[in-house]
Design an enzyme around this catalytic site. Structure first.
Site, mmCIF file in Angstrom:
data_model
loop_
_atom_site.group_PDB
_atom_site.id
_atom_site.type_symbol
_atom_site.label_atom_id
_atom_site.label_comp_id
_atom_site.label_asym_id
_atom_site.label_seq_id
_atom_site.Cartn_x
_atom_site.Cartn_y
_atom_site.Cartn_z
ATOM 1 N N ASN A 1 0.830 -1.200 0.000
ATOM 2 C CA ASN A 1 0.000 0.000 0.000
ATOM 3 C C ASN A 1 0.867 1.254 0.000
ATOM 4 O OD1 ASN A 1 -2.800 1.213 2.023
ATOM 5 N ND2 ASN A 1 -2.449 1.284 -0.153
ATOM 6 N N PHE B 1 -2.139 7.177 0.578
ATOM 7 C CA PHE B 1 -1.781 6.322 -0.558
ATOM 8 C C PHE B 1 -2.139 6.954 -1.898
ATOM 9 C CE2 PHE B 1 -5.940 5.079 1.194
ATOM 10 C CZ PHE B 1 -6.746 5.503 0.156
#
Length: 657
Positions: free
Chosen positions: A307, A444
């Protein structure tokens, strides 16, 4: 007992050998026999004995003599490839090595370490890590932060608290609670299912950068990975064991899930992996050959590995560094062209640029002065037209500080964003050990590097656009006063006619590539991830644009050097003569037509390796030391010049000074 790992038609076979006196031919035949035995149709062979094949090392692709004994030809546990006659011409043939493997056949394990703490990695550091110049170690502070972060995760698991990605599913399944006895399986399933990329694998250099950057982000201590696992990942990097990571498949939110999943897949011993020793092989074999074990994922660790924005950012680092290199060398190439076209240096006067004090513009004008100042570096070419009636030059010559300058400023802006992203925690959820909790957020999302890299492509492209117009001026006799297409006996010879067409084609292609990818977004994951950055494509196309810019400037460099041939015996300034000499050390003058593509590639390599800059920069910096103190404009420009001296150029040692 010696054992060898053998690649046959896309499959890997472990072949033990009880007698080291057996031959390479025996090993190839035994590998084919084992391959056939595992195939329901016998692999399409009627008889193993009738199969013709070659055996070669995976490292370096050196062919082996079938008559040599194994103890003489190979090391224990070495990786070899059996190429069956006829296969290499088949569209189904899969070689064990990536493209450009010759670049890695001379790979030497580095002895120097770089310490990662998650906070201080630079773009230069990451590019050097990609080139295999350093191994990695973690700082003591980073290790402590990682341990404290993991304690939070262990507490969540022990208390059976419901936390996204740790005790629940992912994306649309965020509300699905997972039983404690399946938490490790959850992480493995995540990595396997998300390994869905397509396209060519990243080159070893780019995969090494990706892995190094992920280690740096994990070292910040906000991901919840265990120190044991992070050290295992570091050992894999230091052994140069690089997973198969397809270049396509990321939408840039939630991070670069597909490429990072392929990265993690190799770490757990699944999928394909590459090393200089093995070539492409099953990851479990590659790890074992280097004395490593597949990682066993603990709760949250699969998510911690996949991630983030590291695919976008690592490719962005390469783009920024290559853009910086080509931008400063573009000034040198353009100065050489101006000299050949008998242009004037008046447009680079200090006072002109002091009243429009953009840092990049000031620096580019300064570089032109440092290379072309005939009082400082006498130029017979400049002297030959000192009293001509030309008042000013075309924009492609006169406006280089303004056009090249904004490219420099664009690169500096983008580099700042990429450097911040290098040292940012981009996981979800984030683990804050100081608060003893995890928090879900959106770090992210790749919009920052995506937008920056789209901007970089647009900015750097202009170097090619203006360079192509200068190539036209060099080739066009009505503009250059030189022979048409820079060759004698025009008509019999075509000279640079089609080299210019190549430059025009690359510039046109760049126009399409400069369309921003980050203006697009497609909703994914059942509308839970309903806005994405498309940063992966932004990074890949930025690199393509920069490569095209390098190639166009390589053509201009060759054309300018060829133009000098028609001005001899007159000589240009000392630094530009040094540039000319460097080019002529790899490309001879055109007397008549010849195969030109290798010459373009040779000049391109000079730019990529920054050889043009290395030759010219001592003269640029000597000129700076001699002229900046007495010609420095008043504030705020004075401050900007100090910024430029620190950020745009470094003074190298040189015997020429």
């Amino acid at each position: 007992m010696p054992r060898y790992t053998v690649h046959v038609r896309g499959e890997w076979l472990a072949v033990p050998c009880q007698d080291a006196q057996l031959t390479v031919g025996w090993l190839g035949r035994e590998a084919v026999r084992r391959y056939v035995r595992n195939k329901p149709d016998n692999g399409g062979f009627t008889s193993v004995d009738a199969v013709s094949f070659l055996v070669r090392r995976c490292k370096g692709l050196g062919l082996l003599d079938n008559e040599d004994t194994l103890e003489v030809a190979l090391e224990d546990n070495e990786f070899v490839e059996v190429v069956i006659e006829g296969d290499a011409m088949s569209p189904d043939f899969i070689p064990s090595q990536p493209e450009g493997v010759y670049l890695y056949s001379k790979y030497r394990e580095p002895e120097t370490y770089i310490a990662l703490d998650g906070d201080s990695l630079t773009t230069e550091d990451l590019v050097n890590l990609g080139k295999g110049r350093y191994k990695i170690k973690l700082t003591p502070t980073a290790e402590k932060k990682v341990q404290k972060s993991r304690e939070v995760i262990d507490s969540i698991v022990k208390e059976n608290t419901v936390v996204y990605g740790i005790t629940t599913g992912f994306g649309k399944f965020a509300r699905t609670v997972i039983p404690v006895n399946k938490l490790e399986e959850l992480q493995v399933n995540l990595v396997r299912s998300h390994s869905s990329g397509v396209g060519k694998p990243l080159s070893p250099e780019r995969c090494r950068m990706l892995l190094a950057l992920r280690i740096n982000v994990l070292a910040k201590g906000y991901s919840g990975i265990s120190l044991e696992t992070l050290k295992q990942v570091t050992e894999v990097f230091n052994a140069s064991c690089l997973p198969y990571v397809p270049e396509k498949g990321t939408v840039g939110a939630s991070g670069d899930l597909a490429p990072l999943s392929h990265l993690a897949l190799g770490l757990i011993g699944e999928g394909k992996m590459w090393s200089p020793k093995s070539g492409w092989a099953d990851a479990k074999y590659v790890l074992k050959a280097h004395g490593l074990k597949p990682i066993v994922l603990k709760p949250k660790e699969g998510l911690a590995l996949i991630n983030g924005t590291q695919m976008i950012t690592s490719l962005g680092c390469e783009a920024v560094e290559r853009a910086s290199a080509v931008a400063r060398q573009a000034d040198i190439v353009a100065a050489l062209t101006l000299e050949v076209l008998k242009g004037t240096t008046k447009a680079f006067d200090t006072d002109i640029h002091a009243v429009r004090p953009h840092p990049g513009q000031i620096e580019v004008a300064f570089r032109f002065r440092s290379l072309l100042d005939s009082d400082h570096h006498p130029s017979e070419i400049a002297e030959s037209h000192r009293f001509c009636d030309r008042v000013q030059d075309a924009y492609t010559l006169r406006c280089c500080p303004q056009v090249h300058g904004v490219v420099n400023d664009t690169i500096a802006f983008v580099k700042n964003i990429i450097t911040t992203e290098l040292n940012s925690a981009t996981d979800n959820p984030m683990v804050f050990a100081s608060r003893g909790e995890t928090i879900s957020g959106g770090n992210f999302h790749g919009e920052y590097p995506a937008k920056a890299l789209d901007y970089l492509a647009i900015g750097v492209h202009e170097l090619a656009a203006i360079s192509e117009r200068r190539i036209e001026r060099l080739c066009n006799p009505s503009l250059s006063e030189l022979p048409p297409f820079l060759v004698a006996e025009g008509g019999l010879n075509s000279g640079f006619m089609i080299a210019h067409c190549t430059a025009a084609a690359l510039v046109s292609e760049n126009k399409a590539l400069c369309h921003p990818s980050s203006v697009d977004s497609l909703s994914t994951s059942a509308a839970t991830e309903d806005h994405v950055s498309m940063g992966g494509w932004a990074a890949r196309k930025a690199l393509r644009v920069i490569e095209h810019v390098e190639q166009v400037l390589a053509i201009e460099l060759l054309a300018a050097c060829q133009g000098i041939e028609f001005l001899r015996p007159l000589r240009t300034t000392t630094p530009l003569e040094k540039v000319y000499d460097l080019v002529r050390s790899v490309v001879r003058p055109w007397i008549k037509d010849r195969f030109i593509a290798p010459d373009i590639e040779a000049a391109h390599r000079l730019l990529v390796d920054q050889k043009i800059w290395e030759v010219a920069v001592p003269y640029i910096e000597k000129y700076r030391m001699e002229h900046i103190p007495e010609s420095r404009p008043v504030s705020p420009t004075a401050f900007k010049l100090e910024f430029l001296q620190k950020n745009y150029t470094k003074l190298p040692e040189s015997d020429d000074l």
